[in-house]
Each structure stands twice: as structure tokens, then as C-alpha cells.
Scaffold this motif. Structure first.
Motif, PDB file in Angstrom:
ATOM      1  N   VAL A 292      -4.196   2.590   3.040  1.00 55.57           N
ATOM      2  CA  VAL A 292      -5.255   2.011   2.213  1.00 55.57           C
ATOM      3  C   VAL A 292      -4.712   1.591   0.854  1.00 55.57           C
ATOM      4  N   THR A 293      -3.774   2.359   0.312  1.00 59.55           N
ATOM      5  CA  THR A 293      -3.308   2.126  -1.060  1.00 59.55           C
ATOM      6  C   THR A 293      -1.818   1.760  -1.120  1.00 59.55           C
ATOM      7  N   ALA A 294      -0.943   2.750  -0.996  1.00 59.52           N
ATOM      8  CA  ALA A 294       0.484   2.543  -1.267  1.00 59.52           C
ATOM      9  C   ALA A 294       1.153   1.598  -0.274  1.00 59.52           C
ATOM     10  N   ASN A 295       0.865   1.759   1.022  1.00 57.91           N
ATOM     11  CA  ASN A 295       1.559   0.919   2.001  1.00 57.91           C
ATOM     12  C   ASN A 295       1.180  -0.555   1.904  1.00 57.91           C
ATOM     13  N   PRO A 296      -0.104  -0.908   1.828  1.00 58.28           N
ATOM     14  CA  PRO A 296      -0.413  -2.330   1.635  1.00 58.28           C
ATOM     15  C   PRO A 296       0.062  -2.862   0.283  1.00 58.28           C
ATOM     16  N   ALA A 297       0.102  -1.997  -0.746  1.00 57.18           N
ATOM     17  CA  ALA A 297       0.639  -2.442  -2.038  1.00 57.18           C
ATOM     18  C   ALA A 297       2.128  -2.740  -1.915  1.00 57.18           C
ATOM     19  N   LEU A 298       2.852  -1.885  -1.181  1.00 52.45           N
ATOM     20  CA  LEU A 298       4.266  -2.170  -0.935  1.00 52.45           C
ATOM     21  C   LEU A 298       4.411  -3.447  -0.113  1.00 52.45           C
ATOM     22  N   GLY A 299       3.457  -3.701   0.787  1.00 53.02           N
ATOM     23  CA  GLY A 299       3.477  -4.958   1.534  1.00 53.02           C
ATOM     24  C   GLY A 299       3.360  -6.167   0.625  1.00 53.02           C
ATOM     25  N   ILE A 300       2.544  -6.057  -0.414  1.00 51.39           N
ATOM     26  CA  ILE A 300       2.433  -7.139  -1.405  1.00 51.39           C
ATOM     27  C   ILE A 300       3.774  -7.337  -2.111  1.00 51.39           C
ATOM     28  N   ALA A 301       4.402  -6.221  -2.528  1.00 49.40           N
ATOM     29  CA  ALA A 301       5.708  -6.304  -3.189  1.00 49.40           C
ATOM     30  C   ALA A 301       6.757  -6.906  -2.259  1.00 49.40           C
ATOM     31  N   SER A 302       6.694  -6.527  -0.979  1.00 45.93           N
ATOM     32  CA  SER A 302       7.609  -7.085   0.016  1.00 45.93           C
ATOM     33  C   SER A 302       7.437  -8.597   0.120  1.00 45.93           C
ATOM     34  N   ASP A 303       6.195  -9.044   0.180  1.00 47.25           N
ATOM     35  CA  ASP A 303       5.944 -10.488   0.257  1.00 47.25           C
ATOM     36  C   ASP A 303       6.449 -11.207  -1.000  1.00 47.25           C
ATOM     37  N   LEU A 304       6.273 -10.578  -2.166  1.00 50.81           N
ATOM     38  CA  LEU A 304       6.763 -11.183  -3.408  1.00 50.81           C
ATOM     39  C   LEU A 304       8.282 -11.303  -3.393  1.00 50.81           C
ATOM     40  N   LEU A 305       8.952 -10.256  -2.919  1.00 52.94           N
ATOM     41  CA  LEU A 305      10.415 -10.313  -2.850  1.00 52.94           C
ATOM     42  C   LEU A 305      10.864 -11.420  -1.905  1.00 52.94           C
ATOM     43  N   ILE A 306      10.189 -11.542  -0.775  1.00 51.34           N
ATOM     44  CA  ILE A 306      10.547 -12.579   0.190  1.00 51.34           C
ATOM     45  C   ILE A 306      10.282 -13.971  -0.392  1.00 51.34           C
ATOM     46  N   ALA A 307       9.215 -14.119  -1.165  1.00 51.51           N
ATOM     47  CA  ALA A 307       8.959 -15.404  -1.833  1.00 51.51           C
ATOM     48  C   ALA A 307      10.078 -15.756  -2.799  1.00 51.51           C
ATOM     49  N   HIS A 308      10.724 -14.723  -3.369  1.00 51.08           N
ATOM     50  CA  HIS A 308      11.868 -14.944  -4.259  1.00 51.08           C
ATOM     51  C   HIS A 308      13.163 -15.159  -3.482  1.00 51.08           C
ATOM     52  N   GLY A 309      13.095 -15.144  -2.155  1.00 48.14           N
ATOM     53  CA  GLY A 309      14.278 -15.382  -1.334  1.00 48.14           C
ATOM     54  C   GLY A 309      14.980 -14.121  -0.868  1.00 48.14           C
ATOM     55  N   GLY A 310      14.397 -12.946  -1.114  1.00 43.22           N
ATOM     56  CA  GLY A 310      15.029 -11.685  -0.758  1.00 43.22           C
ATOM     57  C   GLY A 310      14.706 -11.232   0.658  1.00 43.22           C
ATOM     58  N   THR A 311      15.081  -9.997   0.936  1.00 43.05           N
ATOM     59  CA  THR A 311      14.940  -9.422   2.279  1.00 43.05           C
ATOM     60  C   THR A 311      14.217  -8.092   2.193  1.00 43.05           C
ATOM     61  N   SER A 312      13.340  -7.835   3.155  1.00 42.22           N
ATOM     62  CA  SER A 312      12.606  -6.579   3.217  1.00 42.22           C
ATOM     63  C   SER A 312      12.722  -6.005   4.624  1.00 42.22           C
ATOM     64  N   ILE A 313      13.106  -4.720   4.709  1.00 46.34           N
ATOM     65  CA  ILE A 313      13.320  -4.063   6.000  1.00 46.34           C
ATOM     66  C   ILE A 313      12.206  -3.055   6.269  1.00 46.34           C
ATOM     67  N   LEU A 314      11.562  -3.177   7.419  1.00 49.70           N
ATOM     68  CA  LEU A 314      10.652  -2.159   7.942  1.00 49.70           C
ATOM     69  C   LEU A 314      11.394  -1.431   9.050  1.00 49.70           C
ATOM     70  N   ALA A 315      11.206  -0.118   9.161  1.00 50.67           N
ATOM     71  CA  ALA A 315      11.925   0.665  10.163  1.00 50.67           C
ATOM     72  C   ALA A 315      10.982   1.675  10.814  1.00 50.67           C
ATOM     73  N   GLU A 316      11.540   2.718  11.424  1.00 51.52           N
ATOM     74  CA  GLU A 316      10.802   3.816  12.057  1.00 51.52           C
ATOM     75  C   GLU A 316      10.058   3.349  13.317  1.00 51.52           C
ATOM     76  N   THR A 317      10.791   3.057  14.371  1.00 54.99           N
ATOM     77  CA  THR A 317      10.192   2.547  15.609  1.00 54.99           C
ATOM     78  C   THR A 317       9.109   3.458  16.185  1.00 54.99           C
ATOM     79  N   PRO A 318       9.299   4.800  16.227  1.00 55.86           N
ATOM     80  CA  PRO A 318       8.226   5.638  16.770  1.00 55.86           C
ATOM     81  C   PRO A 318       6.942   5.565  15.948  1.00 55.86           C
ATOM     82  N   GLU A 319       7.043   5.058  14.721  1.00 57.59           N
ATOM     83  CA  GLU A 319       5.868   5.000  13.860  1.00 57.59           C
ATOM     84  C   GLU A 319       5.317   3.586  13.699  1.00 57.59           C
ATOM     85  N   ILE A 320       5.634   2.731  14.702  1.00 58.31           N
ATOM     86  CA  ILE A 320       4.874   1.491  14.871  1.00 58.31           C
ATOM     87  C   ILE A 320       4.130   1.548  16.201  1.00 58.31           C
TER      88      ILE A 320
END
Length: 517
Positions: A292-320
Motif C-alpha cells: 500500500v505504501t513503501a512498495n508502490p512508492a519504490l515502484g514510482i522511484a523505479s519508474d523515475l530512474l528508468i525515465a532517466h535511462g537507468g535500470t531497476s531489478i526486481l527479484a525473489e521468484t518465490p515471492e511473485i
């Protein structure tokens, strides 16, 4: 998305039949949620769920607009919804690979951070010297050598962040040249080659299954050269048995480090494009408000980094698990989506060999914080990855070369997961937590984000950002922007709270997949 401060519950999606408590709500509280009037039948704790409408036995329980489980009994409106009245059940997921590919975000250019530029062009956010153990048998020797350099001695090298012994419990009793051997090689070489490691020495025993010579030969390691000495094709490898025992190896390692430190100290921070940042996204000690809070906020930061041309890694296969269909739809190609599904299937087979189910989560602490099923946990965890297209799927500790949003196969165990992302090239980590995980990961800074205000205030010496503000009326977008700005500041040298406490020496944890022989 913003919370309504007058209502103690947050409704996340129009299709949901539950709402999430932004604070503890006593039994007998009458209120309106998403157009439904109800009175709470139970006390609902922070992060826990209340039924907004009656849910009949066998019917799906919905959060984030997705099924997170099924009612094990009739659940009247106003009732606490948790493990006592919800079962996980079976999901029928339509993966629909590459069916809903988001457009790339509008590019943002010109932003820089103050980092270290390596001679080969790589961008570093920290500058450590590493002692890399090939096997647990050389772990103590590596630690003893690092301990010879006290703070006063290291202060002579103001541009070196420290000496870290990268020690672990593996390196032997595995199949020579097998999957486990090559995976460990990827981890050790990934750290040796990591831009945040300015120089290193490899310390082995001499008779282990995973010797330093094999590591160097198969991964092409090259050591920082010491002026006045003959260049070597391979890095310096010290084997305890060859050098003459632990004491002599410690002395020899210290001699080498004293020669490497002045060279490692020569770097200076300079402006580097933000596009060269690689972000590792992790969550641990999660609660009902993580999604509700921290994870979607980090998603916003991830999108901002990608807009700047950077890379964002999601991991933890058992937790998808239970939410992977939301990622396959975003896959940039059908092949990327199918590779993700293949990793999920591998985990199902892998865990079945040991009589374990991939959906054995959440942990007792997660449940106490309000998480009921792995589906709920996974859907909240996936929010860290933002909303851009999934560009690539990597094996554990595989070098990450694609720009944009990517996925790395890893276990859900935080130290092992982050170790894989760092080995793959992550030079900043953001770690969200609802229960209060204490984590650092030298040689990479780890930013800690709290999902709720009570925990943030209780553990303020460990938490860098309070995403619990979302429960009090702040927007997820504002907190996401705050996380992004801290990523840039941290990459530029600002210390995180875990770094200020010296945390990160014990969290190096290569994942071992095979039998111990």
C-alpha cells in the motif's frame, strides 16, 4: 493514490471486497468504505483487512483488484479477514505474455550523481577493497586480515570506504563444474568485478572444489596492478596451504592490501549520468501495508530512474507466486514472458523435490503484520517494479546488461536475493520493510524504507524514509519522488543509516542450489 485521513481504512481497487487498516480500528466502529456502510465486528490492527461486503464461503477475497485467496467460511461485512477465515486455494492464471506492453516513459536527461568512474568506464557509488574467500575454510583468514586495518589506518585513505571480507559457507562439497559451482563463480566474480570494489585479493584453502584458479580462469578476473610489479594475467590468489598456514597467509594478505590501498585511493568522485545507476529492489519483514505504501512508492522511484535511462531489478521468484501474470503481460516480448514463467515452473519443481510448496509463505512475522497468503504478499511485492515494460529476465547473479525494468531469479531470503542483484551489478539497493528488517550490503549502500509510521518511529536509527506518511494523507507519488532523490544522494556518497552503523559485513550470502556432497 492518496489516503483519506478521516477514514481509518484504505480501499485500493474498485473490485476489492476488503479494505486495509491505516491504524488500529476498535470493534464496533461504524463507518463507510467505498460506498458501503458497515460496523466492525472485530478489532482490526494496522495493516490488517476488513470485509467491506459479505464474502460467501469459497468466494475469492480481492485486494489490488486481484484474488489473494478464498473464504474458508462465510465472512460477514465488517469482519476481520485473515488466516482464520481465508485459504490460499488454486488460481487459474492467464499469462498472456506481452499482451499489455506499456510504452517507454518520456525520457528525462541531464541528471547526474557524483560517483567514481573506473578506468574501464564502469560507474561506482562506493569504493571498497575486497578480500574474497573461495571457500568457508578461508573465511577466518580473510576476517583476520581485514581486522588488521583499524579505523585510524584506513583514515589515511580518505577515498576508500573500507576493507570487506566477503566470506560465506560454501565453496566445497559440490559438483566440480556443476550448476552450483558455476553459480558461486558468478557471485564471486560479480563482486570482484563490481565497480564498487576498487581492488581485491582472493584467499582460498588450496584443496577446495571451487579453487581460485578455476574462478579466475572461467570468469576472466584481472587484478588492479601495483606499480613497480610485473603485470599478471590473473588476479592475486593466496592459498593457505601454499603460503604456509593461516598466520602466514594473514601476514601476506595484509602486505598485499597495504600495496593496493594507495592505488585504490586515487579515485575521485565526478559527475556521472543517473542513467548508469542500477537499482536493486528488495522487501523483507513485510506487512499488510507493504503493498500500500513503501512498495508502490519504490515502484514510482523505479519508474523515475528508468525515465532517466537507468535500470531497476526486481527479484525473489518465490515471492511473485500468484502475481506473475501481471508481469508476463508487461513483458517486452513473448520470449521474456516465457522465460519468467520457466523460472516459476523451475521453482515449483525445485521445492517439490524437498516436499515443500512454493506458496509456503508468508512468515509468522508477515502474518502478524496483516499478510494472509503468498498471493497477497506477491502482489504487494511486485509493486516495487513500477509500471514500465519488463525488458529482460536474468539467472541468479548473471550480469545485468539491459536498461530499464528487469527481473532476476533469486530466492525470497533477503541476504541471498540482494547478494545476487549486487553480483549482477546493482550499485544501489532500496529495501522496504513493514516489520523492521535491519539490513546492509557492503559494498553497495542500502536505503531502508518503512511501510508504517509506528515502526519508523520505533526504529528511526535504522530507517531512512517513512513511507507510512501515505497512510496519513501523503501521496505515493510524493514518497516515490523522495525515494528517488535519496537514491541519487546516496549514490553521490551520502551515507545510509545502515552504513552509519557499519552494517553489511555479514550479509554476503551466495545462494546454493545443489546438494552438499
Amino acid at each position: 493514490m492518496s489516503a483519506v485521513t478521516t477514514n481509518p481504512f484504505i480501499s485500493l481497487h474498485a473490485d476489492d471486497n476488503i479494505a486495509v487498516a491505516a491504524r488500529q480500528v476498535p470493534a464496533g466502529t461504524t463507518l463507510e468504505i467505498a460506498g458501503h456502510s458497515l460496523t466492525t465486528n472485530d478489532t482490526i490492527d494496522l495493516g490488517h483487512k476488513v470485509a467491506v461486503t459479505a464474502i460467501a464461503k469459497g468466494q475469492p477475497v480481492k485486494k489490488f483488484g486481484q484474488t489473494i485467496g478464498f473464504a474458508s467460511r462465510d465472512i460477514p461485512a465488517g469482519t476481520w479477514v485473515h488466516t482464520h477465515n481465508v485459504v490460499i486455494g488454486e488460481l487459474e492464471l492467464d499469462y498472456a505474455c506481452a499482451s499489455d506492453i506499456p510504452p517507454d516513459p518520456a525520457p528525462i536527461t541531464g541528471r547526474t550523481f557524483m560517483g567514481y568512474r573506473r578506468p574501464d568506464g564502469r560507474a561506482a557509488t562506493r569504493n571498497y577493497v575486497g578480500i574474497i574467500s573461495t571457500v568457508n575454510c578461508s573465511a577466518s583468514t580473510s576476517k583476520y586480515a581485514a581486522a588488521q586495518f583499524d579505523q585510524a589506518l584506513l583514515e589515511q585513505y580518505e577515498n576508500v570506504d573500507g576493507i570487506i571480507p566477503l566470506v560465506h559457507k560454501a565453496g566445497c562439497a559440490m559438483q566440480y563444474g556443476g550448476d552450483d559451482h558455476y553459480q558461486l563463480n558468478r557471485v564471486l566474480s560479480g563482486f570482484a568485478k563490481h565497480p564498487n570494489i576498487g581492488a581485491y585479493v582472493i584467499v582460498g584453502l588450496g584443496c577446495e572444489t571451487g579453487p581460485g584458479s578455476f574462478l579466475a580462469e572461467k570468469t576472466g578476473l584481472v587484478q588492479l596492478q601495483i606499480p613497480g610489479q610485473q603485470p599478471e594475467e590473473l588476479p592475486l590468489i593466496l592459498n593457505i596451504q601454499d603460503v604456509g598456514g593461516v598466520r602466514k597467509t594473514v601476514e601476506r594478505t595484509v602486505e598485499v592490501l597495504k600495496e593496493l590501498l594507495p592505488e585504490a585511493n586515487k579515485v575521485r568522485r565526478e559527475p556521472i549520468p543517473v542513467s548508469e545507476l542500477i537499482l536493486g529492489c528488495e522487501c523483507g519483514g513485510s506487512d499488510g501495508n507493504s503493498g500500500v505504501t513503501a512498495n508502490p512508492a519504490l515502484g514510482i522511484a523505479s519508474d523515475l530512474l528508468i525515465a532517466h535511462g537507468g535500470t531497476s531489478i526486481l527479484a525473489e521468484t518465490p515471492e511473485i507466486c500468484g502475481g506473475e501474470h501481471t508481469l508476463t503481460r508487461r513483458a517486452a516480448t513473448k520470449e521474456v514472458g516465457e522465460k519468467l514463467i520457466e523460472r516459476v515452473r523451475w521453482w515449483e519443481e525445485y521445492t517439490a523435490k524437498f516436499g515443500v510448496e512454493i506458496n509456503n509463505n508468508p512468515s509468522p512475522g508477515n502474518k502478524k503484520g496483516g499478510l494472509t497468503t503468498i498471493y497477497e504478499k506477491s502482489l504487494g511485492a511486485i509493486a516495487k517494479g513500477g509500471r514500465t515494460a519488463l525488458k529482460a529476465v536474468y539467472q541468479y547473479a548473471e550480469p545485468v546488461t539491459e536498461k530499464g525494468f528487469v527481473f532476476m531469479d533469486s530466492p525470497g531470503y533477503d541476504p541471498a536475493s540482494v547478494t545476487g542483484m549486487v553480483a549482477g551489478g546493482a550499485n544501489v539497493v532500496v529495501f522496504t520493510t513493514g516489520r523492521g528488517s535491519c539490513f546492509g550490503c557492503k559494498p553497495v549502500p542500502s536505503i531502508k524504507v518503512a511501510t508504517n509510521t509506528p515502526m519508523y518511529e520505533r526504529m528511526v536509527d535504522d530507517m531512512d524514509i517513512n513511507a507510512g506518511k501515505v497512510l496519513d494523507g501523503s501521496t505515493v507519488e510524493d514518497v516515490g519522488a523522495e525515494i528517488f532523490e535519496m537514491i541519487v544522494a546516496t549514490a553521490s556518497g551520502e551515507k545510509t543509516k545502515s552504513e552509519a552503523q557499519g552494517i553489511g559485513d555479514e550479509e554476503f550470502c551466495p545462494w546454493s542450489i545443489g546438494p552438499v556432497l
